[in-house]
Every structure is written in C-alpha cells, then in structure tokens.
Design a protein around this motif. Structure first.
Motif, PDB file in Angstrom:
ATOM      1  N   PHE A   1       0.785  -1.227   0.000  1.00 43.19           N
ATOM      2  CA  PHE A   1       0.000   0.000   0.000  1.00 43.19           C
ATOM      3  C   PHE A   1       0.822   1.285   0.000  1.00 43.19           C
TER       4      PHE A   1
ATOM      5  N   GLU B   1     -10.717   4.369   7.897  1.00 43.71           N
ATOM      6  CA  GLU B   1     -10.044   4.670   6.629  1.00 43.71           C
ATOM      7  C   GLU B   1      -9.321   3.436   6.106  1.00 43.71           C
TER       8      GLU B   1
ATOM      9  N   GLU C   1     -11.494   1.255   4.059  1.00 45.70           N
ATOM     10  CA  GLU C   1     -11.758   1.835   2.735  1.00 45.70           C
ATOM     11  C   GLU C   1     -10.575   1.617   1.795  1.00 45.70           C
ATOM     12  N   HIS C   2      -9.371   1.879   2.285  1.00 40.11           N
ATOM     13  CA  HIS C   2      -8.197   1.854   1.416  1.00 40.11           C
ATOM     14  C   HIS C   2      -7.664   0.443   1.175  1.00 40.11           C
ATOM     15  N   CYS C   3      -7.826  -0.429   2.144  1.00 42.49           N
ATOM     16  CA  CYS C   3      -7.154  -1.730   2.084  1.00 42.49           C
ATOM     17  C   CYS C   3      -8.105  -2.913   2.098  1.00 42.49           C
TER      18      CYS C   3
ATOM     19  N   SER D   1      -2.166  11.374   6.451  1.00 46.74           N
ATOM     20  CA  SER D   1      -3.204  11.071   5.484  1.00 46.74           C
ATOM     21  C   SER D   1      -4.534  11.653   5.897  1.00 46.74           C
TER      22      SER D   1
ATOM     23  N   THR E   1      -6.479  13.020   2.991  1.00 49.10           N
ATOM     24  CA  THR E   1      -7.396  12.006   2.479  1.00 49.10           C
ATOM     25  C   THR E   1      -8.760  12.189   3.125  1.00 49.10           C
TER      26      THR E   1
ATOM     27  N   ARG F   1      -0.879   5.821   8.980  1.00 48.13           N
ATOM     28  CA  ARG F   1      -1.266   6.191   7.610  1.00 48.13           C
ATOM     29  C   ARG F   1      -2.778   6.290   7.479  1.00 48.13           C
ATOM     30  N   TRP F   2      -3.500   5.357   8.082  1.00 44.18           N
ATOM     31  CA  TRP F   2      -4.962   5.381   8.069  1.00 44.18           C
ATOM     32  C   TRP F   2      -5.485   5.010   9.449  1.00 44.18           C
TER      33      TRP F   2
END
Length: 494
Positions: A61, A183, A186-188, A266, A270, A178-179
């Motif tokens: 990621f 989040e 959502e991202h991973c 982030s 983000t 990072r998240w």
C-alpha cells in the motif's frame, strides 16, 4: 470459488485475486504443508493465510515502501474486527451454538452513532479459545508484558460511543498512522479480503487476520515497550471495527487525533470514508455470510454453476431494492424526497413496480446495486453494461416473456429465472430480522454477487455474468406478486 460445471481453484485460502494454487510455487508448498498439518492443527490454514496477509499489508500500500508497523497493525486490526462481525453473522446463520446462545445488542450513542455490543461479539474478540485477544497478546505476554484487558477494551468502547475516541486507537504521543481504522477498511479492505474457501471457513477469517497481526508483533519481542504499544493499537483497532455500526442518520464527526498524538498525515489530505463506504460495513459482513451459505447450498462435485448463483443473488438484490424503496418513501427518508413509487402495466395486464424511488437503490444511490455489482469489471478496466441499457431492455420487454429472462451469454442459462429464483432465495437466504436494517438488505445481496464476480474474474468472462446479475435485479425489483413457485425438482436441475 465458483466454476462453470468444473472444479475451480478455490480450496486454498486466498487474498485479492485468488489462491494462486498451481501458479505460485511457494503457496503450493505452504498449502501442502497446511494440508499435512490440518488433522492435528485446527489453525493450519488460518496460519497460512495470516502469513500472506502480513506480507501483503506491509508491502502493498505504499508504492514499494514498507508500511510502518503501527500503520500495519492498525490496518490488520481493523480487518480483524470486521472479521469478527462476519463470524457472528455466519455463526448465527448456521446455527453455531457458540453464537446462537449469545446475544448481540446495538447501543445508541451521541450524534446518532451506534455500536454492536453484547456477548455474541465478545465471543470472537475475547472469549473463544482462539480469540482475537488471546492471539494478538501472545507475543507481549510471552515476554512478561501486560496487555490491555478485555474489560478495559469493553469499557473504553462503551464510554466512547459517538465520540472521536471510539474509532481512534491509542497511539504513542507524537506518532501517527497512515490510516485510522475506518479509513483502513476503505483503502485496504478490497486488497486484503479473504475469499471463500472450504479450507478456511468464514468463522475463522478473524483468526487469520489476528494471526497476521501476531506475525508482525513477533518481530518486536526484543523491544517490550514497542511491542506493548503496537499490541494496544492493534486491539483498539480490532475492538473499534468489531463494534462499529453505521450511524442512524448522517455521518459521525470526523475523528480527531488521540490525546498527545500528531494527526495522521493522510487524515489531513485524504477525505474520510463516504457515507456509502462507511455505513455499509455491516451489510458487507452479512453479504459475506450469504455467499458462504450459497457455497454450501449450491455445492456440486463439478463446480458450482455461476449463472444460477448469480441469478439468485441478483434477484434477491432486486427484491430487496423494492423493499428499500417502499420503506424509504413511507418513512420520508431524505434520499427518497421527491421520488415516488409507481405502478406500471404490461401488455397482458400484469402490474409492475416502477418509478424514481425504486430506481434509487438500483441505479442512483452511491452504494446502488449497479455501483456494487459493476465494481469488479470497472476495477479490471473493463466496460460494464450501462444503467441505460439495463433500464431500456426492461422498459421495452416489460410484460412479455422476454422480460422474465436475463440476457445470458450464448449457450448458458440458470436453473431458475428471477421469478422462481426470488421464491427460492427468500426461503434459503433471507436475512433474519434484526441482523440488518431492511433498507440495507439490497447492499448485502449485491455485495455477495460482486464478491462472487471478483472471485471468478481470473478464469471466467465476468462481463456477461455482470449483465445477468443486473438484469435479474431489475426484473425482480419490478415484480409485485410475492413469488410462490417452488424450484424445480432435483432431477430437473442442470
């Protein structure tokens, strides 16, 4: 994984695009080892998947740069928590006494926030033999450290419902991730999703994620202070996402940085998860359970018939979209303001549900049936059937025999058409009362169909299969008569 009358490569646990058996020499070796250990080690396959998930998380990621350990355990902790919800849903659905003998409660907090509490969700988190707590705290306890207790985590969640702290792990002062957990999903979430497998049942998915956390924590046994901090972050993240439920209305306040911690880089750049991504985590967990149940119901020695399963799931998504539209208008939900349900009539006099309201969950909503089901094609860079094509086909064939049949690829069909598929599906895959708001049922069924499409993307042409799902959903959404048709006898099945 489902095949078209053939055994698909599904028995191995898999993340992302498939288990890769026969294509990945290292994985084949691991699978052979896990097969040999499975008779004496109940966690053989979960351990295999945990290793793969840990590697994927730390390397996948950040554009080639390793993900820092604090962010890695936040991501995997969040996935672990979501996995406990999937285990609860599947455990209740399958009649597992570990779950049916326990209760799950939805607790209201400030700002419309809700949390899943009770001893049912506590079972995979704290009470099971292979609970999240037991697995994740093993490295710290092995070096004499003290981990946050189950009581500490439970009280913290109960007191924080509706506040920023509920979804923010306790980071070390001056550090960031990072998240944050929501989040991270959502991202991973898509890349780290575990595909359905006989070797790794849904009720063990959280075990695999927890073992992935442990794999990372094991690397820090020589530094007890760092290990203690990472363990706390992982448990906070898992606890938050195990108990997080979508707010009743609107969105929750954006999470702030924890006390003494710097805001995540982030977080400033983000945007938080949209309501479409955020509020449907529970629906996706229910959808995972539905797909796992479908794998058992439709099991076939030659591989499960993709067109049949997708017709059933699409039909159920369409029927559930009708339910959502009816309830949305009746309850004057904001997203249905200005939308109405209408009755159309075909050439033969049959009446159908039409109108702007029913189009909302089918095509317009951010998490519409169309958006969810076409995602695997879009993610692969393929061209999906357009909403206009699905609508037009329905409008020009309504009331004719052609309306009742999804547009299958030449030479293919399904055991049942949508009218019969809905009848069978409601008896077999109905979502129990209280498990999910009826307004969100269509998301669960659409997610199950989309996940099946994603699982088949590597070895089947999913473009015509996607059209089958969308046609089936559109047909079933228009049907007003409650289906009573029995499915064909076993001898009549394909």
């Amino acid at each position: 994984m489902f095949g078209r009358k053939r055994r698909a490569q599904a028995d191995g646990a898999a993340a992302t695009t498939g288990d890769g058996a026969g294509q990945d020499t290292e994985l084949d070796r691991w699978l052979a080892q896990a097969d040999a250990e499975a008779t004496t080690n109940p966690l053989a396959y979960a351990t295999l998947m945990g290793r793969r998930l840990a590697t994927l998380t730390t390397t996948s990621f950040t554009d080639g740069a390793d993900l820092d350990p604090q962010s890695a355990v936040t991501v995997l902790g969040a996935m672990t928590g979501l996995g406990t919800q999937a285990a609860l849903v599947m455990g209740k659905r399958s009649g597992d006494p570990d779950y049916t003998s326990r209760t799950d409660l939805v607790i209201d907090g400030a700002n419309g926030a809700r949390a899943l509490m009770g001893d049912a969700i506590a079972f995979p988190l704290f009470d099971a033999q292979y609970s999240v707590w037991n697995i994740v705290t093993t490295p710290l306890r092995s070096v004499g450290g003290t981990a946050p207790s189950a009581e500490d985590l439970t009280v913290r969640a109960a007191q924080a419902i509706g506040t920023d702290a509920f979804v923010v792990p306790r980071l070390e002062p001056g550090t960031s991730v990072r998240w944050l957990p929501r989040e991270a999903l959502e991202h991973c979430g898509r890349a780290l999703a575990i595909q359905h497998s006989r070797r790794l049942p849904v009720t063990q998915w959280y075990v695999a994620y927890a073992l992935a956390v442990k794999t990372i924590l094991d690397q820090y046994r020589a530094d007890p202070a760092v290990l203690a901090s990472l363990t706390r972050v992982a448990l906070d993240s898992a606890n938050a996402m195990a108990k997080y439920m979508p707010p009743r209305e609107g969105t929750e306040p954006q999470a702030a940085a924890p006390d003494g911690a710097a805001a995540s880089p982030s977080a400033a750049t983000t945007p938080p998860m949209t309501i479409a991504d955020d509020r449907y985590a529970r629906a996706r967990a229910v959808g995972d359970g539905i797909l796992a149940h479908a794998a058992a119901v439709f099991e076939d020695p030659q591989g499960l018939h993709a067109e049949t399963v997708l017709t059933v799931l699409g039909s159920l998504a369409g029927r559930a979209a009708q339910v959502a539209a009816l309830r949305g208008v009746e309850n004057a939900s904001p997203e249905y303001q200005g939308r109405v349900n209408r009755i159309g009539q075909g050439p033969g006099g049959e009446r159908f549900a039409v109108g702007e309201a029913i189009e909302y969950p089918l095509f317009v909503a951010p998490a519409s049936v169309y958006a969810i089901v076409t995602a695997p094609l879009v993610d692969a860079g393929r061209i999906a059937p357009t909403a206009e094509d699905i609508r037009h086909h329905s409008s020009v064939t309504m009331g004719t025999p052609e309306f009742d049949v999804p547009r299958f690829a030449p030479g293919t069909s399904a055991r049942w058409m949508p009218r019969e598929a809905v009848g069978f599906g409601l008896r077999t895959f109905a979502i129990p009362a209280g498990e999910l708001p009826p307004e969100d049922w269509y998301v669960a069924y659409a997610h199950a169909a989309a996940k099946l499409l994603e699982m088949n993307r590597a070895h089947l042409d999913i473009e015509p299969l996607t059209r089958v799902v969308l046609d089936a959903a559109n047909i079933a959404a228009a049907l007003l008569v409650t289906p009573t048709e029995d499915p064909p006898a076993e001898s009549q099945r394909r």
